[in-house]
Write an enzyme that holds these catalytic residues in place. Structure first.
Site, PDB file in Angstrom:
ATOM      1  N   ASP A  66      -7.160   8.870  -1.693  1.00 44.26           N
ATOM      2  CA  ASP A  66      -7.203  10.523  -1.646  1.00 44.26           C
ATOM      3  C   ASP A  66      -7.733  11.077  -0.519  1.00 44.26           C
ATOM      4  O   ASP A  66      -7.891  12.183  -0.378  1.00 44.26           O
ATOM      5  CB  ASP A  66      -7.660  11.268  -3.052  1.00 44.26           C
ATOM      6  CG  ASP A  66      -8.934  10.948  -3.349  1.00 44.26           C
ATOM      7  OD1 ASP A  66      -9.699  10.167  -2.714  1.00 44.26           O
ATOM      8  OD2 ASP A  66      -9.520  11.526  -4.245  1.00 44.26           O
ATOM      9  N   ASP A 105      -4.750   5.973  -5.311  1.00 44.30           N
ATOM     10  CA  ASP A 105      -5.648   6.804  -5.769  1.00 44.30           C
ATOM     11  C   ASP A 105      -5.294   7.949  -6.783  1.00 44.30           C
ATOM     12  O   ASP A 105      -4.086   8.637  -6.464  1.00 44.30           O
ATOM     13  CB  ASP A 105      -6.367   7.509  -4.938  1.00 44.30           C
ATOM     14  CG  ASP A 105      -7.856   6.938  -4.557  1.00 44.30           C
ATOM     15  OD1 ASP A 105      -8.184   6.039  -5.271  1.00 44.30           O
ATOM     16  OD2 ASP A 105      -8.377   7.277  -3.414  1.00 44.30           O
ATOM     17  N   LYS A 135      -6.117   3.582  -8.629  1.00 46.81           N
ATOM     18  CA  LYS A 135      -7.497   3.490  -8.607  1.00 46.81           C
ATOM     19  C   LYS A 135      -8.032   4.942  -9.239  1.00 46.81           C
ATOM     20  O   LYS A 135      -7.377   6.007  -8.742  1.00 46.81           O
ATOM     21  CB  LYS A 135      -8.062   3.280  -7.078  1.00 46.81           C
ATOM     22  CG  LYS A 135      -9.584   3.603  -7.214  1.00 46.81           C
ATOM     23  CD  LYS A 135     -10.128   2.848  -5.638  1.00 46.81           C
ATOM     24  CE  LYS A 135      -9.975   3.872  -4.796  1.00 46.81           C
ATOM     25  NZ  LYS A 135     -10.762   5.144  -4.628  1.00 46.81           N
ATOM     26  N   GLU A 137     -11.811   7.364 -10.210  1.00 44.56           N
ATOM     27  CA  GLU A 137     -13.277   7.371  -9.774  1.00 44.56           C
ATOM     28  C   GLU A 137     -13.905   7.715 -11.243  1.00 44.56           C
ATOM     29  O   GLU A 137     -13.349   8.212 -12.296  1.00 44.56           O
ATOM     30  CB  GLU A 137     -13.507   8.498  -8.912  1.00 44.56           C
ATOM     31  CG  GLU A 137     -13.102   8.261  -7.598  1.00 44.56           C
ATOM     32  CD  GLU A 137     -13.630   9.315  -6.603  1.00 44.56           C
ATOM     33  OE1 GLU A 137     -14.265  10.193  -6.924  1.00 44.56           O
ATOM     34  OE2 GLU A 137     -12.983   9.365  -5.703  1.00 44.56           O
ATOM     35  N   GLU A 204     -19.082   2.281  -3.901  1.00 44.28           N
ATOM     36  CA  GLU A 204     -19.139   3.277  -2.356  1.00 44.28           C
ATOM     37  C   GLU A 204     -20.571   3.534  -2.278  1.00 44.28           C
ATOM     38  O   GLU A 204     -21.123   4.086  -3.311  1.00 44.28           O
ATOM     39  CB  GLU A 204     -18.134   4.417  -2.590  1.00 44.28           C
ATOM     40  CG  GLU A 204     -18.423   5.056  -1.244  1.00 44.28           C
ATOM     41  CD  GLU A 204     -17.063   6.130  -0.842  1.00 44.28           C
ATOM     42  OE1 GLU A 204     -16.167   6.143  -1.788  1.00 44.28           O
ATOM     43  OE2 GLU A 204     -17.081   6.880   0.034  1.00 44.28           O
TER      44      GLU A 204
HETATM   45  O1  KIV Z   1      -9.945   7.771  -0.818  1.00 43.76           O
HETATM   46  C1  KIV Z   1     -10.242   6.879  -0.390  1.00 43.76           C
HETATM   47  O2  KIV Z   1      -9.944   6.281   0.744  1.00 43.76           O
HETATM   48  C2  KIV Z   1     -11.370   5.705  -0.992  1.00 43.76           C
HETATM   49  C3  KIV Z   1     -12.055   4.704  -0.125  1.00 43.76           C
HETATM   50  C4  KIV Z   1     -12.646   5.276   0.943  1.00 43.76           C
HETATM   51  C5  KIV Z   1     -12.340   3.747  -1.125  1.00 43.76           C
HETATM   52  O3  KIV Z   1     -11.526   5.966  -2.241  1.00 43.76           O
END
Ligand code: KIV
Length: 289
Positions: A66, A105, A135, A137, A204
């Site tokens: 994202d 994401d 993915k 968070e 991260e």
């Molecule tokens: O959004 C993204 O690019 C990420 C990475 C930096 C891990 O979550």
């Protein structure tokens, strides 16, 4: 969804379909943790078809992050990124790749309210994009959601430590885990999402010792960004790594200077247009004789 593409004869702009190749699978990524011979996982962000084509042969995982909100759309943070944006870019990356596993994401607001809401968003992402996994968070607070998705056929990559969607709660993008309490909380977050079924966890922007502790604790791969060289894999934002931006975080290593290359090419183009050196005889159509 097809992950290959054909030459667009109307524009001649597409690259010919590459040789079919078996894609890296999610179980294969997970299994890398227990394999002492395994090389670190290579992951980069990709948002567009051509970038995906170029990165794909070199990467195990392409992340449709994202971060595209800032990199592609010039947004001030990842918070305004929508599910529609993630689906459109995720589909482009799947079409441009045939080797790496594609992970998309989940954008802010598409999964936090409940596991059921998360399932609706994640299933749309997989159906619309052809990606293998999502993915999301968050740590312990997201464990039930990670479990709910994983048990229903949706592989989930976790993301702990500096979680950019929580910028307003965290108060900025600084490194995390400098205090003992925060250190322990982030270790607990990583354990919680791994135990809930995450097949890998991104860590991260944390102090190195904290990343090392997580690597030593989890039985799934830990992919670092601003974390530690001992992680089971590394990820960077491709445009940061290629040197497209003047300012990048401390943890970015630049492997190119895309800004300079583009500026130099555009300067030459502008000069050629203004001097009428472009187009030359090579670039114009003549009537058939
Ligand atoms: O959004 C993204 O690019 C990420 C990475 C930096 C891990 O979550």
């Amino acid at each position: 969804m097809s992950t290959t593409y054909t030459v667009d004869s109307a524009t001649s702009r597409a690259t010919p379909t590459p040789k079919p190749m078996k894609r890296v699978t999610i179980p294969a990524i997970k299994a890398r943790k227990g394999d002492p011979e395994a090389e670190p996982l290579v992951m980069l962000t990709a948002y567009t078809v051509r970038t995906a084509q170029l990165l794909d042969p070199h990467c195990d995982i392409l992340l449709v992050g994202d971060s595209l909100g800032q990199v592609i759309y010039g947004l001030p943070s990842t918070l305004p990124v929508s599910l529609d944006m993630m689906c459109a870019h995720g589909a482009a990356v799947s079409r441009g790749s045939y080797h790496a596993a594609v992970v998309v994401d989940m954008p802010f607001g598409s999964y936090e309210a409940s596991p059921v809401h998360a399932f609706e968003s994640a299933s749309r992402i997989l159906a619309d994009t052809g990606a293998a996994a999502v993915k999301l968070e968050g740590g312990a607070a997201m464990a039930d959601t990670v479990r709910f998705l994983s048990e229903r056929g949706i592989p989930v990559m976790g993301h702990v430590g500096l979680t950019p969607q929580a910028v307003n709660t965290l108060g900025g993008y600084g490194a995390r885990g400098r205090s003992g309490a925060e250190y322990d909380k982030i270790v607990g977050d990583a354990e919680a999402v791994a135990q809930a079924g995450a097949f890998a966890v991104v860590v991260e922007g944390v102090v190195e010792t904290l990343a090392d502790t997580i690597v030593g604790t989890l039985d799934v791969p830990v992919i670092g960004i601003g974390a530690s060289a001992r992680c089971d894999g590394q990820v960077l934002v491709t445009e940061d790594m290629l040197g497209l931006f003047e300012r990048t975080p401390r943890f970015v290593k630049r492997y190119g200077n895309m800004a300079e290359t583009m500026t130099e090419a555009v300067e030459r183009y502008a000069a050629d247009v203004r001097s009428r050196a472009f187009p030359s005889a090579d670039e114009i159509y003549k009537p058939k004789s």
